[in-house]
Design an enzyme around this catalytic site. Structure first.
Site, PDB file in Angstrom:
ATOM      1  CB  VAL A   1      -1.640   4.720  -1.639  1.00 58.18           C
ATOM      2  CG1 VAL A   1      -3.117   4.714  -1.998  1.00 58.18           C
ATOM      3  CG2 VAL A   1      -0.951   5.950  -2.214  1.00 58.18           C
TER       4      VAL A   1
ATOM      5  CG  ASP B   1       2.403  -5.575   0.330  1.00 59.78           C
ATOM      6  OD1 ASP B   1       2.100  -4.366   0.290  1.00 59.78           O
ATOM      7  OD2 ASP B   1       3.412  -6.048  -0.251  1.00 59.78           O
TER       8      ASP B   1
ATOM      9  CB  THR C   1      -0.873   7.458 -10.233  1.00 62.34           C
ATOM     10  OG1 THR C   1      -1.104   7.911  -8.904  1.00 62.34           O
ATOM     11  CG2 THR C   1      -0.945   8.633 -11.200  1.00 62.34           C
TER      12      THR C   1
ATOM     13  CB  CYS D   1       3.611  11.412  -7.297  1.00 61.31           C
ATOM     14  SG  CYS D   1       2.818  10.143  -6.297  1.00 61.31           S
TER      15      CYS D   1
ATOM     16  NE  ARG E   1       8.194   4.847  -3.174  1.00 55.27           N
ATOM     17  CZ  ARG E   1       6.885   4.698  -3.141  1.00 55.27           C
ATOM     18  NH1 ARG E   1       6.293   3.831  -3.936  1.00 55.27           N
ATOM     19  NH2 ARG E   1       6.146   5.424  -2.320  1.00 55.27           N
TER      20      ARG E   1
END
Ligand SMILES: NC(=O)c1ccc[n+]([C@@H]2O[C@H](COP(=O)([O-])OP(=O)(O)OC[C@H]3O[C@@H](n4cnc5c(N)ncnc54)[C@H](O)[C@@H]3O)[C@@H](O)[C@H]2O)c1
Length: 414
Positions: free
Chosen positions: A16, A34, A116, A256, A327
């Protein structure tokens, strides 16, 4: 209201954060931060290990040094929000990133969350953390926003700029400012949600809706498999009605769709409501790898193979097609299930290397032969193989379990 001197810091440079940093860097000063040193070193060399973003000619400044963030005035947080082994939301990355940003926050700065979450995380968890770690006051000294991400890695047609982006802000003025900020990079336009909580909830609702619908298709698939009627033929027929909703059965993995429903149910249950349909759908979708493994065992028995000698090839390992993201991939679950029966499992994925998969060379250009082949992920690389190609790598008669319904000559389709 927005100035060229605005300095945007993107916190978390994954699937993202990186495309977002690239898009904003065309118009603003962008610093990408990061905690993964290898990731940052790769990015400095314009290498994206996710094989997702072309970094040629980008002007992002990459850093692992948090002090480099101090001159930024807009912070966008795009860190992971996974669940624990017990499927409880794990907000550790989000909280750590929030605490870190709070240290460098100045009056007037804005923090936008893209990770999210369930409704309430930004204002009830992150804002108090910022106030505690910055001694600044919410909506007086600093402001927040939430803008969920809708990209789908591997989808070459829908990308950041051509997907409508939902925006929101902690005051009407900040909501407009954030909306204007995103309008600059989103050709498809933006949708200003009425509040941060609405924006947060909209994202999980999108993914829960998909999960529930896929669960229904999976239930149909199992039901009609038992009745020995082709579910794909049934869906093709049903699809001819104008209001049939076109979902397919399949594996639901990734970070997700298979995760976000747990975020929403966690918050819902805190309010005393257990969302039965949502949780049952999770259960159904999680049971599919086991169902596929049982199906393989059925074919092994029908072929009278000795299971310890049976060789099963799985094509595809990622959680979805045409991307390298592994993932929470449910292919691993199929492999584990099969290995409990002592079957020999071979996995190949053109996007994934050892140690996750155990075949490095494309089995179609190798001389090995397999008893059963499972097409688990519909990567473009697998699309053009013909029945001749499959026959060549099959021991005796081809047994092809096609989870994605990719081929016309499959033995079995989910
Ligand atoms: N990948 C998608 O398709 C997608 C789509 C929509 C929403 N989302 C959501 O966006 C968020 C990010 O997902 P992603 O796929 O980009 O994850 P990712 O794992 O690809 O990237 C996250 C990055 O954040 C870094 N990170 C972790 N903790 C950090 C910290 N404290 N400070 C700075 N960096 C930190 C990690 O090293 C990693 O590089 C998640 O909440 C996810 O659910 C993802």
């Amino acid at each position: 209201m927005l100035k060229k001197e605005d300095k945007i810091a993107i916190i978390g440079l994954g699937y993202v954060g990186l495309p977002l940093a690239k898009s904003f860097s065309k118009y603003y000063n962008v610093i990408g931060y990061d905690i993964d040193i290898k990731r940052v070193n790769d990015l400095k060399k314009n290498i994206d290990r996710n094989i997702d973003v072309d970094l040629k000619d980008t002007k992002i400044v990459y850093t692992i040094n948090e002090k480099d963030l101090k001159d930024s005035n807009i912070y966008i947080i795009t860190v992971p929000t996974p669940v624990s082994n017990e499927n409880i939301p794990d907000l550790n990355c989000l909280e750590n990133a929030t605490r870190m940003v709070a240290k460098y926050l100045n009056k007037g700065d804005i923090i936008i969350y893209e990770s999210t979450v369930y409704p309430g995380v930004t204002e009830e968890i992150c804002v108090p953390l910022i106030e505690k770690n910055s001694s600044l006051k919410y909506n007086v000294d600093f402001f927040c926003g939430y803008s969920p991400e809708r990209i789908s890695p591997g989808d070459k047609n829908r990308h950041l700029s051509n997907i409508v982006k939902i925006t929101s802000g902690s005051t009407p003025e900040i909501a407009s400012k954030i909306d204007t900020l995103y309008k600059k990079i989103i050709i498809a336009g933006t949708y200003k949600a009425t509040s941060i909580k609405v924006a947060e909830a909209s994202k999980v609702v999108e993914n829960v809706q998909r999960d529930v619908n896929i669960a229904l298709m999976n239930e149909f698939a199992i039901m009609f498999d038992k009745m020995k009627i082709s579910s794909s033929d049934i869906f093709s027929a049903a699809k001819t009605k104008w209001n049939f909703i076109n979902f397919s059965p399949g594996l639901v993995g990734g970070h997700c769709i298979g995760v976000d429903p747990y975020y929403l149910s966690f918050q819902s249950m805190k309010f005393g409501f257990t969302p039965e349909l949502l949780l049952k759908s999770r259960e159904i979708n999680n049971s599919i790898p086991k169902y596929i493994a049982l199906k393989v065992m059925q074919f092994i028995n029908e072929k009278k193979l000795i299971k310890e000698e049976a060789k099963v090839l799985i094509l595809g390992y990622t959680f979805k097609e045409n991307c390298a993201d592994i993932r929470n991939t449910k292919v691993e679950q199929i492999k584990i299930e099969l290995e409990t029966y002592s079957v020999n499992v071979f996995t190949y994925d053109p996007y994934v290397k050892l140690p996750y998969t155990n075949l490095e060379i494309d089995p179609f250009i190798n001389n090995e032969k397999y008893d059963i082949i499972i097409l688990a992920v519909s990567h473009n690389e697998f699309r053009n193989y013909t029945i001749k190609d499959f026959n060549r790598i099959s021991k005796e008669k081809l047994v092809l379990l096609d989870i994605k319904g990719l081929y016309k000559f499959s033995t079995w389709t989910l």
